[in-house]
Design a protein around this motif. Structure first.
Motif, PDB file in Angstrom:
ATOM      1  N   LEU A 136       0.816  -1.210   0.000  1.00 53.68           N
ATOM      2  CA  LEU A 136       0.000   0.000   0.000  1.00 53.68           C
ATOM      3  C   LEU A 136       0.850   1.260   0.000  1.00 53.68           C
ATOM      4  CD1 LEU A 136      -2.810  -1.049   2.473  1.00 53.68           C
ATOM      5  CD2 LEU A 136      -2.929  -0.907  -0.010  1.00 53.68           C
ATOM      6  N   VAL A 137       2.103   1.151   0.466  1.00 54.53           N
ATOM      7  CA  VAL A 137       3.016   2.297   0.375  1.00 54.53           C
ATOM      8  C   VAL A 137       3.254   2.625  -1.101  1.00 54.53           C
ATOM      9  CG1 VAL A 137       5.331   3.114   0.924  1.00 54.53           C
ATOM     10  CG2 VAL A 137       4.096   1.746   2.583  1.00 54.53           C
ATOM     11  N   HIS A 138       3.414   1.555  -1.900  1.00 51.49           N
ATOM     12  CA  HIS A 138       3.554   1.772  -3.351  1.00 51.49           C
ATOM     13  C   HIS A 138       2.297   2.407  -3.907  1.00 51.49           C
ATOM     14  CE1 HIS A 138       7.341  -0.393  -3.980  1.00 51.49           C
ATOM     15  NE2 HIS A 138       6.946  -1.132  -2.959  1.00 51.49           N
ATOM     16  N   LYS A 139       1.112   1.908  -3.456  1.00 46.22           N
ATOM     17  CA  LYS A 139      -0.155   2.458  -3.954  1.00 46.22           C
ATOM     18  C   LYS A 139      -0.267   3.933  -3.601  1.00 46.22           C
ATOM     19  CE  LYS A 139      -5.143   2.048  -3.744  1.00 46.22           C
ATOM     20  NZ  LYS A 139      -6.312   1.383  -3.188  1.00 46.22           N
ATOM     21  N   LEU A 140       0.175   4.276  -2.378  1.00 50.64           N
ATOM     22  CA  LEU A 140       0.080   5.673  -1.946  1.00 50.64           C
ATOM     23  C   LEU A 140       0.844   6.592  -2.884  1.00 50.64           C
ATOM     24  CD1 LEU A 140      -0.546   7.846   0.309  1.00 50.64           C
ATOM     25  CD2 LEU A 140       1.601   7.181   1.331  1.00 50.64           C
ATOM     26  N   PHE A 141       2.100   6.226  -3.156  1.00 49.07           N
ATOM     27  CA  PHE A 141       2.939   7.137  -3.935  1.00 49.07           C
ATOM     28  C   PHE A 141       2.708   7.043  -5.437  1.00 49.07           C
ATOM     29  CE2 PHE A 141       5.282   9.104  -0.696  1.00 49.07           C
ATOM     30  CZ  PHE A 141       5.533   8.182   0.296  1.00 49.07           C
ATOM     31  N   LYS A 142       2.278   5.860  -5.909  1.00 47.85           N
ATOM     32  CA  LYS A 142       2.155   5.708  -7.356  1.00 47.85           C
ATOM     33  C   LYS A 142       0.753   5.925  -7.877  1.00 47.85           C
ATOM     34  CE  LYS A 142       6.031   2.578  -7.530  1.00 47.85           C
ATOM     35  NZ  LYS A 142       6.465   1.191  -7.526  1.00 47.85           N
ATOM     36  N   VAL A 143      -0.264   5.710  -7.017  1.00 47.06           N
ATOM     37  CA  VAL A 143      -1.649   5.850  -7.476  1.00 47.06           C
ATOM     38  C   VAL A 143      -2.296   7.091  -6.865  1.00 47.06           C
ATOM     39  CG1 VAL A 143      -3.922   4.759  -7.446  1.00 47.06           C
ATOM     40  CG2 VAL A 143      -1.896   3.369  -7.816  1.00 47.06           C
ATOM     41  N   LEU A 144      -2.239   7.179  -5.508  1.00 46.05           N
ATOM     42  CA  LEU A 144      -2.992   8.239  -4.839  1.00 46.05           C
ATOM     43  C   LEU A 144      -2.360   9.616  -5.048  1.00 46.05           C
ATOM     44  CD1 LEU A 144      -3.995   6.438  -1.521  1.00 46.05           C
ATOM     45  CD2 LEU A 144      -5.238   6.614  -3.663  1.00 46.05           C
ATOM     46  N   VAL A 145      -1.029   9.702  -5.021  1.00 47.76           N
ATOM     47  CA  VAL A 145      -0.396  11.019  -5.172  1.00 47.76           C
ATOM     48  C   VAL A 145      -0.699  11.618  -6.550  1.00 47.76           C
ATOM     49  CG1 VAL A 145       1.844  12.149  -5.402  1.00 47.76           C
ATOM     50  CG2 VAL A 145       1.381  10.771  -3.407  1.00 47.76           C
TER      51      VAL A 145
END
Lengths: 305, 185
Positions: B94-103
């Motif tokens: 989810l850290v990847h999701k945060l920076f790659k999707v949500l940001v």
């Protein structure tokens, strides 16, 4: 070749990375970043202000990011219950008015300062006190700082309100920072760390654009102390050499989750957008005051010859 | 009177932040409060829409907004932001999701990144009830119907004009009767 204590210079990156200032440890500060601009340098630079464009294409003047360190009292008290935009605006106007009358220089905890106050009861009508700034706080017109010195083997601390009209002159004799934001542990330290001569002369800075950090580690007197220094994660104190039970109890009492409490940090600070707005308001007047003072100083030194 | 903490720069949150945090009761005390909120924030980032009780949802909304705003402001190479993301998101993908999707999704948002909607109260009484906490821009159908301005739709224009006509006719009638009354007296 004289051996001097190495003063580590405090380097600051560009606007995106200026918050590394506190996150970066001592060993990392030697890595090259661009130096911070203090008020002395700012006037001499060709482009002191950062001009960014807004949607309509007009240039919007934005204060340099270091302003929040040099003028922290312009930021209001972060407690939400005490915010009042109108009062803050009026306070800022009054603060600028006072600053046009008297020079309140840039200083940090750990700087050695001399303050002259109007005193009706003293023979000269003025009272001058020299000391090291151990703490500063307050916001707006109630901003204060505490100076500490040891006079005739008696430790003396005086709290000065920066915008008090009784204050005639504030001089910074040595501008430097220490490893901690609060030097209250000097009360429990050996007296030589708090002693400064009352007739101390202002020292010339080696490098005008960078404020040095003094990596001095202070020796404390044997216990009892005024506070439990082992629980406070102090950087500027030598190894306390306490029995292990003190450190065990400190660990039990510690709140390590507070480091990750994002909302706690948010409630303790002013958001960046608001900071920019506040400093954009005041920075042009502050810069004008700086320039006027510089001209007056130059004209004064020219008149000497 | 305290001075603002200068060590970190934070972005302004676009949600209503209450002056005092809500203390969630748990056996571990204050340490457990952040542990509970961590689970909530992780679930929010993972599922993008969760249903839970209102007090916890309100607190978790603040932390989720802070995490996302820090990620947008500082990016993924910033040490402190990475530490926060590592702490608050229990599942590391989810850290990847945060920076790659949500940001990238929230980069140009001028509003908040989350939406807190009151949910059903399953039992009568004076308690806060459930809430639905969701990330904006999620792929699910909207919880609430979209609000449009229907003012200029034809039937509404005709209805407004009809109302005006009725009111003016009524005023004329009233004026006519009062004049006749005054004339008589």
């Amino acid at each position: 070749m004289l051996r001097r204590a190495v003063l580590q210079t405090f380097r600051q990156g560009l606007a995106q990375s200026f918050f590394k200032r506190y996150a970066v440890s001592l060993t990392e500060t030697t890595v090259t970043h661009q130096p911070i601009e203090t008020s002395d340098e700012a006037g001499e630079r060709t482009v002191p202000t950062q001009k960014t464009g807004d949607e309509s294409g007009n240039t919007v003047v934005v204060a340099p990011p270091e302003f929040r360190f040099i003028y922290p009292e312009f930021l209001p008290d972060p407690a939400m219950e005490r915010r009042n935009r109108l009062r803050e605006k009026l306070e800022r106007m009054d603060m600028l008015q006072r600053r046009s009358v008297i020079e309140i220089p840039e200083f940090y905890t750990g700087s050695i300062m001399a303050v002259t106050v109007a005193d009706a009861n003293s023979p000269n009508k003025f009272a001058r006190f020299v000391g090291i700034c151990i703490q500063r706080g307050g916001s707006g017109l109630r901003a204060w700082f505490i100076l500490r010195n040891v006079v005739d083997k008696q430790g003396v601390e005086i709290l000065y309100e920066m915008y008090c009209p009784l204050i005639q002159k504030i001089e910074v004799l040595r501008l430097e920072r220490r490893l901690d934001e609060s030097l209250l542990y000097l009360r429990d330290a050996l007296p030589e760390y708090s002693t400064f001569p009352m007739d101390m002369e202002p020292e010339r800075r080696l490098n005008n654009s960078v404020v040095p950090i003094n990596p001095l580690k202070v020796k404390l007197r044997p216990r009892p102390w005024l506070e439990r220094w082992e629980r406070q994660n102090l950087q500027g104190v030598e190894d306390l050499n306490l029995p292990q039970r003190f450190y065990d109890r400190a660990e039990k009492v510690a709140k390590p989750w507070e480091k990750y409490d994002l909302m706690l940090h948010y409630r303790k600070t002013i958001p960046a957008e608001e900071q920019e707005k506040i400093f954009a308001e005041v920075h042009s007047q502050l810069q004008q005051q700086e320039l006027k003072r510089k001209l007056r100083r130059r004209r004064g030194s020219d008149n000497e010859y | 009177m305290n001075q603002a903490d200068l060590s970190k720069l934070v972005s302004a949150l676009r949600i209503a932040v209450k002056p005092k945090p809500k203390l969630l009761s748990c056996p571990e005390g204050p340490a457990g409060r952040l542990k509970k909120l961590r689970a909530t924030v992780t679930a929010l980032v993972k599922y993008e829409r969760i249903e839970l009780n209102y007090p916890r949802a309100e607190e978790a909304q603040g932390y989720a907004e802070r995490l996302i705003s820090d990620a947008i402001r500082n990016g993924d190479c910033h040490k402190h932001t990475m530490e926060m993301a590592d702490y608050w998101l229990n599942e590391k993908q989810l850290v990847h999701k945060l920076f790659k999707v949500l940001v990238p999704r929230y980069q140009n948002y001028n509003s908040s990144f989350t939406r807190l909607v009151l949910g059903p109260k399953t039992y009568p009484g004076y308690y806060a009830g459930t809430a639905i906490l969701e990330l904006k821009g999620n792929p699910f159908p909207a919880l609430q119907p979209e609000t449009h301005n229907y003012h200029f739709w034809l039937h509404n224009v005709l209805l407004e004009e009809a109302k005006k006509e009725f009111r003016s006719a009524r005023e004329e009638r009233n004026a006519g009767t009062t004049e006749s009354v005054t004339a008589e007296s």
